[in-house]
Design a protein around this motif. Sequence first.
Motif, PDB file in Angstrom:
ATOM      1  N   THR A  50     -15.885   4.121  -6.259  1.00 21.80           N
ATOM      2  CA  THR A  50     -14.962   4.844  -5.366  1.00 21.80           C
ATOM      3  C   THR A  50     -15.337   4.238  -3.890  1.00 21.80           C
ATOM      4  O   THR A  50     -14.419   3.980  -3.085  1.00 21.80           O
ATOM      5  N   GLY A  53     -13.890   1.285  -3.086  1.00 18.13           N
ATOM      6  CA  GLY A  53     -12.371   1.237  -3.033  1.00 18.13           C
ATOM      7  C   GLY A  53     -11.413   1.156  -4.308  1.00 18.13           C
ATOM      8  O   GLY A  53     -10.514   0.927  -4.262  1.00 18.13           O
ATOM      9  N   ARG A  54     -12.159   1.150  -5.265  1.00 24.34           N
ATOM     10  CA  ARG A  54     -11.397   1.098  -6.728  1.00 24.34           C
ATOM     11  C   ARG A  54     -11.325   2.808  -6.996  1.00 24.34           C
ATOM     12  O   ARG A  54     -12.171   3.464  -7.195  1.00 24.34           O
ATOM     13  N   LYS A  55      -9.982   2.733  -7.499  1.00 22.85           N
ATOM     14  CA  LYS A  55      -9.344   3.943  -7.907  1.00 22.85           C
ATOM     15  C   LYS A  55      -9.481   4.031  -9.440  1.00 22.85           C
ATOM     16  O   LYS A  55      -8.700   3.595 -10.030  1.00 22.85           O
TER      17      LYS A  55
END
Length: 118
Positions: A50, A53-55
Amino acid sequence: MKIYHNTTGLVGEELKEAVQRAKFHNEAILSIFLNTRQGYGPSQIHKLLTKAGRKIDINSVRRGITDMTTKTKDLVKTSQRRPGQYHTDPEYVWQINPIKYPSQQGEQTALFNNEKAA
């Protein structure tokens, strides 16, 4: 190896995208373990992804860790436990499988020492 667990009956392009997404998730999770060579629980991996920036849903992290433990043998479950996502129930910690991915540190150190001595 089955990467995506199609519990919602996806077909066609939707299924193809879901499989690709699951593969991408597994690669991101494995990358953390390989690059740090530290032990993590699923919520710790989720937090790191998270921040990067990874969802990725926490359940996808858990699925990926389980698959990489049972199917590909990339990870091993330790007996160590840490506080979970909400600091209530503890969760187990996983680490990279040292047999499948032996540390390169010893080889790099030896190489450096040989170069230095020459």
